[in-house]
Design a protein around this motif. Structure first.
Motif, mmCIF file in Angstrom:
data_model
loop_
_atom_site.group_PDB
_atom_site.id
_atom_site.type_symbol
_atom_site.label_atom_id
_atom_site.label_comp_id
_atom_site.label_asym_id
_atom_site.label_seq_id
_atom_site.Cartn_x
_atom_site.Cartn_y
_atom_site.Cartn_z
ATOM 1 N N ALA A 21 0.694 -1.235 -0.046
ATOM 2 C CA ALA A 21 -0.128 -0.082 0.209
ATOM 3 C C ALA A 21 0.778 1.173 -0.044
ATOM 4 C CB ALA A 21 -0.980 0.041 1.234
ATOM 5 N N GLN A 22 1.864 1.372 0.936
ATOM 6 C CA GLN A 22 2.701 2.632 0.797
ATOM 7 C C GLN A 22 4.308 2.528 0.833
ATOM 8 O OE1 GLN A 22 0.735 5.936 2.825
ATOM 9 N NE2 GLN A 22 2.761 6.965 3.208
ATOM 10 N N THR A 23 4.781 3.431 0.212
ATOM 11 C CA THR A 23 6.174 3.133 0.319
ATOM 12 C C THR A 23 6.778 4.628 0.086
ATOM 13 O OG1 THR A 23 8.293 2.165 -0.604
ATOM 14 C CG2 THR A 23 6.664 3.022 -2.317
ATOM 15 N N THR A 24 8.065 4.889 0.686
ATOM 16 C CA THR A 24 8.681 6.180 0.702
ATOM 17 C C THR A 24 9.876 6.097 -0.396
ATOM 18 O OG1 THR A 24 7.968 6.585 2.793
ATOM 19 C CG2 THR A 24 9.654 7.778 2.068
ATOM 20 N N SER B 31 6.055 10.114 -0.348
ATOM 21 C CA SER B 31 5.505 8.882 -0.159
ATOM 22 C C SER B 31 4.468 8.515 -1.568
ATOM 23 C CB SER B 31 4.486 8.903 0.982
ATOM 24 O OG SER B 31 5.482 8.751 2.018
ATOM 25 N N TRP B 32 4.391 7.404 -1.596
ATOM 26 C CA TRP B 32 3.448 6.852 -2.951
ATOM 27 C C TRP B 32 2.549 5.868 -2.085
ATOM 28 C CZ3 TRP B 32 4.095 2.173 -6.573
ATOM 29 C CH2 TRP B 32 2.799 2.270 -7.371
ATOM 30 N N ASN B 33 1.270 6.072 -2.110
ATOM 31 C CA ASN B 33 0.124 5.606 -1.611
ATOM 32 C C ASN B 33 -0.591 4.709 -2.703
ATOM 33 O OD1 ASN B 33 -2.110 4.339 -0.493
ATOM 34 N ND2 ASN B 33 -2.425 5.785 0.778
ATOM 35 N N ALA B 34 -0.150 3.271 -2.859
ATOM 36 C CA ALA B 34 -0.776 2.653 -3.951
ATOM 37 C C ALA B 34 -1.919 1.589 -3.485
ATOM 38 C CB ALA B 34 0.291 1.850 -4.444
ATOM 39 N N LYS B 35 -2.742 2.097 -2.672
ATOM 40 C CA LYS B 35 -3.822 1.358 -1.999
ATOM 41 C C LYS B 35 -5.027 0.780 -3.087
ATOM 42 C CE LYS B 35 -6.910 4.809 -0.595
ATOM 43 N NZ LYS B 35 -7.549 5.432 0.743
#
Length: 94
Positions: free
Chosen positions: A21-24, A64-68
């Protein structure tokens, strides 16, 4: 080192990776510049634009990238400015 100017442009680290879901994304700029950060899938389709020509000062930065709402798979983050491009592989596991 906090406050020091990096010697090279590039993606320093992506964490966590693999991620859920999320990475930096951490990147470094030896000089101030306009930066674009985009995420692509394995066949080159643009999935997300995280930053579009945003001006950053010289130094170390993170976003951050939220890929939910994105499917599991392998993706590539591309950080670029006027003179440089850096790409890193990401693995999204849900």
């Amino acid at each position: 080192d906090i406050g020091s100017i990096p010697g090279a442009f590039g993606i320093k680290k992506v964490f966590p990776n693999p991620f859920n879901a999320q990475t930096t994304i951490e990147f470094s700029l030896p000089q101030a510049s306009g930066v674009t950060i985009k995420v692509f899938d394995v066949i080159g389709r643009q999935i997300s634009v995280l930053v579009e020509q945003k001006r950053f000062l010289a130094g170390n930065h993170s976003i951050s990238w939220n890929a939910k709402n994105i499917s599991s798979g392998i993706y590539f983050v591309r950080v670029e400015n006027e003179n440089n491009t850096s790409v890193r592989k990401l693995m999204l596991i849900k």
